[in-house]
Design an enzyme around this catalytic site. Structure first.
Site, PDB file in Angstrom:
ATOM      1  N   TYR A 131      89.181   8.474  62.474  1.00  0.00           N
ATOM      2  CA  TYR A 131      88.744   9.086  61.007  1.00  0.00           C
ATOM      3  C   TYR A 131      89.004  10.592  61.558  1.00  0.00           C
ATOM      4  O   TYR A 131      88.691  11.103  62.456  1.00  0.00           O
ATOM      5  CB  TYR A 131      87.256   8.703  60.862  1.00  0.00           C
ATOM      6  CG  TYR A 131      86.481   9.382  60.040  1.00  0.00           C
ATOM      7  CD1 TYR A 131      86.852   9.344  58.632  1.00  0.00           C
ATOM      8  CD2 TYR A 131      85.462  10.471  60.314  1.00  0.00           C
ATOM      9  CE1 TYR A 131      86.267  10.234  57.591  1.00  0.00           C
ATOM     10  CE2 TYR A 131      84.913  11.293  59.201  1.00  0.00           C
ATOM     11  CZ  TYR A 131      85.398  11.007  58.101  1.00  0.00           C
ATOM     12  OH  TYR A 131      84.667  11.565  56.878  1.00  0.00           O
TER      13      TYR A 131
ATOM     14  N   ARG B 134      60.451  14.207  60.550  1.00  0.00           N
ATOM     15  CA  ARG B 134      61.439  14.610  61.310  1.00  0.00           C
ATOM     16  C   ARG B 134      61.804  13.698  62.705  1.00  0.00           C
ATOM     17  O   ARG B 134      62.651  13.258  62.867  1.00  0.00           O
ATOM     18  CB  ARG B 134      61.771  16.261  61.243  1.00  0.00           C
ATOM     19  CG  ARG B 134      63.083  16.453  62.429  1.00  0.00           C
ATOM     20  CD  ARG B 134      63.281  18.032  62.048  1.00  0.00           C
ATOM     21  NE  ARG B 134      62.653  18.889  62.044  1.00  0.00           N
ATOM     22  CZ  ARG B 134      61.803  19.325  63.306  1.00  0.00           C
ATOM     23  NH1 ARG B 134      62.172  18.621  64.272  1.00  0.00           N
ATOM     24  NH2 ARG B 134      60.866  20.199  63.020  1.00  0.00           N
TER      25      ARG B 134
ATOM     26  N   ASP C 220      83.378   3.836  67.345  1.00  0.00           N
ATOM     27  CA  ASP C 220      83.125   3.888  65.725  1.00  0.00           C
ATOM     28  C   ASP C 220      83.334   2.684  65.223  1.00  0.00           C
ATOM     29  O   ASP C 220      84.472   2.190  64.897  1.00  0.00           O
ATOM     30  CB  ASP C 220      83.963   5.145  65.271  1.00  0.00           C
ATOM     31  CG  ASP C 220      83.726   5.314  63.797  1.00  0.00           C
ATOM     32  OD1 ASP C 220      83.241   4.294  62.976  1.00  0.00           O
ATOM     33  OD2 ASP C 220      84.116   6.226  63.260  1.00  0.00           O
TER      34      ASP C 220
ATOM     35  N   LYS D  46      79.176   3.549  54.264  1.00  0.00           N
ATOM     36  CA  LYS D  46      80.040   2.445  53.967  1.00  0.00           C
ATOM     37  C   LYS D  46      79.389   1.044  53.848  1.00  0.00           C
ATOM     38  O   LYS D  46      78.617   0.741  53.066  1.00  0.00           O
ATOM     39  CB  LYS D  46      81.331   2.559  54.968  1.00  0.00           C
ATOM     40  CG  LYS D  46      81.568   3.932  55.172  1.00  0.00           C
ATOM     41  CD  LYS D  46      82.271   4.734  54.313  1.00  0.00           C
ATOM     42  CE  LYS D  46      82.360   6.312  54.543  1.00  0.00           C
ATOM     43  NZ  LYS D  46      83.132   6.719  55.803  1.00  0.00           N
TER      44      LYS D  46
HETATM   45  C1  LIG Z   1      83.401   7.591  56.364  1.00  0.00           C
HETATM   46  C2  LIG Z   1      83.510   7.515  58.055  1.00  0.00           C
HETATM   47  C3  LIG Z   1      83.122   8.384  58.868  1.00  0.00           C
HETATM   48  C4  LIG Z   1      82.037   9.547  58.415  1.00  0.00           C
HETATM   49  O1  LIG Z   1      80.772   9.107  57.836  1.00  0.00           O
HETATM   50  P1  LIG Z   1      80.081  10.096  56.754  1.00  0.00           P
HETATM   51  O2  LIG Z   1      78.837   9.005  56.505  1.00  0.00           O
HETATM   52  O3  LIG Z   1      81.054  10.334  55.790  1.00  0.00           O
HETATM   53  O4  LIG Z   1      79.643  10.987  57.637  1.00  0.00           O
HETATM   54  C5  LIG Z   1      83.185   8.266  60.189  1.00  0.00           C
HETATM   55  N1  LIG Z   1      84.080   7.237  60.601  1.00  0.00           N
HETATM   56  C6  LIG Z   1      84.760   6.241  59.677  1.00  0.00           C
HETATM   57  C7  LIG Z   1      85.352   5.252  60.302  1.00  0.00           C
HETATM   58  C8  LIG Z   1      84.545   6.515  58.364  1.00  0.00           C
HETATM   59  O5  LIG Z   1      85.063   5.575  57.745  1.00  0.00           O
END
Ligand SMILES: *Cc1c(COP(=O)(O)O)cnc(C)c1O
Length: 375
Positions: free
Chosen positions: A99, A47, A171, A196
C-alpha cells in the site's frame, strides 16, 4: 467457538441496563468517578477508552486469536502508531509492493524523526534478509499486496525477522482474519484498515492493530493510541463492530465471486494479465494456498493496451463504480497508477477490482461488455 460464532458474539452481549440486543452507542466523552475518586466503570475519558471501542477491540482480538487489539481513526493512524513505538535511529524494512501510504508515512513523516527504512521484494525471503541491518527493529509485511496481489511467505519472513531481533507486522487488510491469521504464522502484530472489509459498507473510517503478546512494544503502541489521540469515534467503532458480525459470510461470497471474475478475465483475449492468487500460474499461488483459508475478493487486471485504453474499459463498466477503496458490498474499479502518484511502480494499464456482493454473473457480463466496447 469457531470464527463465524466469534464474529457474532465476541465483545457483544445484550446491554445489562436497557436489555437492548443491539449495543447502544456511547457518545459521552467523560465517565463518572466514585466517591473515593476511582473509576468504577473502568472508563475515564473517551480518548483513553470508550465502551464501543472496548467491545470492538475484544472482537478484533478474538478474530485473530490475539492478546489485545487497539482501534484507530484510520488504517494509516494504526500504521503510524507502530512507527511511533520505534525510536530514532531504528530501521524498518518494508515491501516494495505494498500500500503506497505505508511508504509515504515513512518518507514524508518518520524520516524526519530519524526512522530509517529500506524497500525489499518481500516475495523473496532472501531479499528481505539482505535488507536487514543491525538496527532493524521492524519488518513490515503485506500479503496479498496492494495492488498487484503479490504473495509473501509470512512464516518464512517472521522466522528470519525474529532471528534478527526485529518485530513483524502484517497488513492483513486484504485478507482479513477470515482468510489469513498472521499471529498463528509467527507475526507479532496484525494491522488493518478496518475502513475496508471489516466495516464492509464503505461508510466508516477506521483502523486497527492486533497483538499476539501484551508486551512492552504493545504498551508503547497503547501510549501512541491514547496520548497521540488518533482514536476511532464511538459511531465508527459501532459500525465496524456491526460489520464484523457478517464478515465471515461476506468474505466467502467476495472470494467466490472474485474467483469467477478472475477466471473469466484470465480466459479473455483482450486481457494481458490477471492478478489473483487463486489462479493457476499466479507466482504466489502455492504459498497463498498454504497460508490462506480463502483467496479474497480483490482482483487486478491489465487489459491489452495502454493506460488510456484501461481508463476507457473502466469508463464502460456499469456495475463497477469508479472509486478508490475496497471491501464494500458494491463492486469498485480503480486505475491505481493515477492515485499512487509519480513514484508509483504499478503497471499503467492496471485496473484494480474490488469484487462486491452483486451476482457474479452480472459482474462478468459487465466486464464482458466493457472489454468488447472500449475504444
Ligand atoms: C486502505 C489501506 C490502508 C490505509 O487505510 P486507511 O483506512 O485508508 O487509512 C492500508 N493498507 C491497505 C492494504 C489498504 O488497502
Amino acid at each position: 467457538m469457531h470464527l463465524d460464532s466469534l464474529a457474532v458474539h465476541a465483545g457483544r452481549r445484550p446491554d445489562p441496563v436497557s436489555g437492548a440486543v443491539a449495543p447502544p452507542i456511547h457518545l459521552s466523552t467523560t465517565f463518572v468517578r466514585g466517591e473515593d475518586g476511582s473509576y468504577p466503570s473502568g472508563f475515564t475519558y473517551a480518548r483513553d477508552g470508550n465502551p464501543n471501542r472496548k467491545s470492538l477491540e475484544v472482537a478484533l482480538a478474538a478474530l485473530d486469536g490475539g492478546a489485545a487489539a487497539a482501534a484507530f481513526s484510520s488504517g494509516q493512524a494504526a500504521t503510524a502508531a507502530v512507527f511511533q513505538a520505534l525510536a530514532p535511529g531504528d530501521h524498518v524494512v518494508i515491501p516494495r509492493a505494498a500500500y503506497h501510504g505505508t511508504g509515504r508515512l515513512l518518507d514524508e513523516i518518520f524520516a524526519r524523526w530519524g526512522l530509517r527504512h529500506s524497500l525489499a521484494d518481500s516475495t523473496d525471503p532472501d531479499a528481505v534478509r539482505a535488507a536487514l541491518e543491525p538496527e532493524t527493529r521492524l519488518v513490515w509485511i503485506e500479503t496479498p499486496s496492494n495492488p498487484t496481489l503479490a504473495i509473501s511467505d509470512i512464516a518464512a519472513l517472521t522466522t528470519l525477522a525474529r532471528e534478527a531481533g526485529a518485530h513483524t507486522v502484517v497488513d492483513n487488510t486484504w485478507a482479513t482474519a477470515v482468510a489469513q491469521r498472521p499471529l498463528a504464522l509467527g507475526a507479532d502484530l496484525v494491522m488493518y484498515s478496518t475502513t475496508k472489509y471489516y466495516a464492509g459498507h464503505s461508510d466508516a473510517m477506521s483502523g486497527a492493530l492486533v497483538t499476539g503478546a501484551d508486551d512492552d512494544f504493545w504498551a508503547r503502541i497503547r501510549v501512541a493510541q491514547a496520548t497521540g489521540g488518533a482514536v476511532a469515534s464511538p459511531f465508527d467503532c459501532w459500525l465496524v463492530h456491526r460489520g464484523i458480525t457478517s464478515l465471515p459470510c461476506r468474505m466467502r461470497q467476495h472470494t467466490a465471486s472474485a474467483s469467477t471474475v478472475a477466471a473469466f478475465l484470465a480466459a479473455h483475449p483482450a486481457v494481458e494479465a490477471v492478478h489473483y492468487p487463486g489462479l493457476p500460474g499466479h507466482p504466489g499461488r502455492e504459498v497463498a494456498a498454504r497460508q490462506m483459508a480463502l483467496f479474497g475478493g480483490m482482483v487486478s487486471v491489465q487489459p491489452r493496451g495502454d493506460a488510456t485504453h484501461a481508463l476507457a474499459v473502466a469508463a464502460r463498466l456499469r456495475l463497477f463504480t469508479r472509486a478508490t477503496s475496497l471491501g464494500g458490498v458494491e463492486s469498485l474499479v480503480e486505475h491505481r497508477r493515477s492515485i499512487e502518484g509519480p513514484l508509483s511502480v504499478t503497471p499503467d494499464n492496471l485496473l484494480r477490482l474490488s469484487v462486491g456482493l452483486e451476482d457474479p454473473r452480472d459482474l462478468v457480463d459487465d466486464l464482458a461488455q466493457a472489454l468488447a466496447n472500449a475504444r
